[in-house]
Scaffold this motif. Sequence first.
Motif, PDB file in Angstrom:
ATOM      1  N   THR A   1      -2.657   0.339  -7.984  1.00  0.00           N
ATOM      2  CA  THR A   1      -3.178   1.701  -8.079  1.00  0.00           C
ATOM      3  C   THR A   1      -2.110   2.785  -8.008  1.00  0.00           C
ATOM      4  O   THR A   1      -2.409   3.954  -8.276  1.00  0.00           O
TER       5      THR A   1
ATOM      6  N   THR B   1      -2.063   3.748 -11.764  1.00  0.00           N
ATOM      7  CA  THR B   1      -3.311   4.002 -12.485  1.00  0.00           C
ATOM      8  C   THR B   1      -3.181   5.106 -13.521  1.00  0.00           C
ATOM      9  O   THR B   1      -3.725   5.011 -14.629  1.00  0.00           O
TER      10      THR B   1
ATOM     11  N   TRP C   1      -2.700  -0.221  -0.553  1.00  0.00           N
ATOM     12  CA  TRP C   1      -3.012  -1.499  -1.187  1.00  0.00           C
ATOM     13  C   TRP C   1      -3.238  -2.570  -0.118  1.00  0.00           C
ATOM     14  O   TRP C   1      -4.354  -3.058   0.064  1.00  0.00           O
TER      15      TRP C   1
ATOM     16  N   ALA D   1     -10.397   3.578 -11.762  1.00  0.00           N
ATOM     17  CA  ALA D   1     -10.304   2.193 -11.307  1.00  0.00           C
ATOM     18  C   ALA D   1     -10.810   1.241 -12.375  1.00  0.00           C
ATOM     19  O   ALA D   1     -10.223   0.183 -12.615  1.00  0.00           O
TER      20      ALA D   1
ATOM     21  N   VAL E   1      -9.280  -2.938  -6.165  1.00  0.00           N
ATOM     22  CA  VAL E   1      -8.870  -1.805  -6.995  1.00  0.00           C
ATOM     23  C   VAL E   1      -9.777  -0.606  -6.739  1.00  0.00           C
ATOM     24  O   VAL E   1      -9.302   0.526  -6.566  1.00  0.00           O
TER      25      VAL E   1
ATOM     26  N   GLN F   1      -8.335   2.706  -5.033  1.00  0.00           N
ATOM     27  CA  GLN F   1      -8.325   3.928  -5.832  1.00  0.00           C
ATOM     28  C   GLN F   1      -9.046   5.066  -5.130  1.00  0.00           C
ATOM     29  O   GLN F   1      -8.602   6.219  -5.157  1.00  0.00           O
TER      30      GLN F   1
END
Length: 357
Positions: free
Chosen positions: A56, A59, A202, A269, A284, A288
């Motif tokens: 992420t 992203t 994460w 996401a 994810v 996100q």
Amino acid sequence: MNTLRNKTGVLILLSLVLLITACGQRSSDSQNSTGSTDNGTALQDVQVVLDWTPNTNHTGLYVAQEMGYYKEAGLNVKIIQPGQGGADTMVASGQVPFGISYQESVTQARVQDVPLVSLAAVIQHNTSGFAAPVDRGIKSPKDMEGKSYGAWGSPVEEAVMKSIMDTDGGDVSKVKSVNIGDADYFTAVKKGIDFAWIFYGWTGIEAELRGEPLDMLYVKDYSPNLDYYTPVIVTNENEIKNDPKLVKAFMSATAKGYAYAIANPDKAADILIKAVPDLDPELVKASQKWLSPRYQDDAAQWGLQKESVWAGYADWMYKQKLLEQPLDASKAFTNDFLPSASATTQDTTTTTDTTAK
């Protein structure tokens, strides 16, 4: 992104960069044209290299690719993973024009005359810190005494630990550092490691989903000089000099990608999951949601960098004898290629309204 050890390999190879920078040329992939815009103009092929496996932090790149922002800017962008030499080496040598790096790496590179330049802060404040399962009893830096630390083998680790432990009357010499090799955080703690350095966005979120709560000591909370930019988007000085239009186009589209991710974390996401189907969708989505508001945070716009942040961290590194000489912070970064905040917001708002219908 499981532990911070993954990002230090680039530092080992900086001496190699010094040798290849002078003769390195941008790869043919980034010079060719493939496809065209809606009005028939040929697209310029461009590569951007990640620092590690997709997550992420990245992203906005995938959003800009999927939503057509790069195409609108005249670019056909390919997102690639780093080779053995690492992202910094690839960018500094001109093999690829753009990459994901860290303020720590760029600072080390600059004082060794490696021409990396940071174009944007992906996340406005440092979201990394020392994490431990709650049953290890590490509630403050002093509690690290007598505990085992999962290390990746960089001098900066002990220096940061010492800095934050000093604020709490702790003694870093009483920490047992154990090289954990390729083990991720969860494997390491199950094998007896008490704490490790992670990105909460994460690994911390993954711990939440696993039902394994953490005590998290964010390094920025113990020294303003440790609230540095990690990660950042980088290019090299030759790219800025020889093709500023490309740098401007790439950053304009990338900023739109991150602005979209800020405004639409769930949809962003989905875009990352579609692009990288091997990722855990639940992780994810949760990551996100946590990270999107932190991309820009309290900055006037996404990506903005302050010279005081660059100078403060470099001064800390120099005092810790992690740099051979002081850094000229003004040359390590630039905000010149960021679009205006109003333009980015307007563009992504229009796109968001259209996709929502």
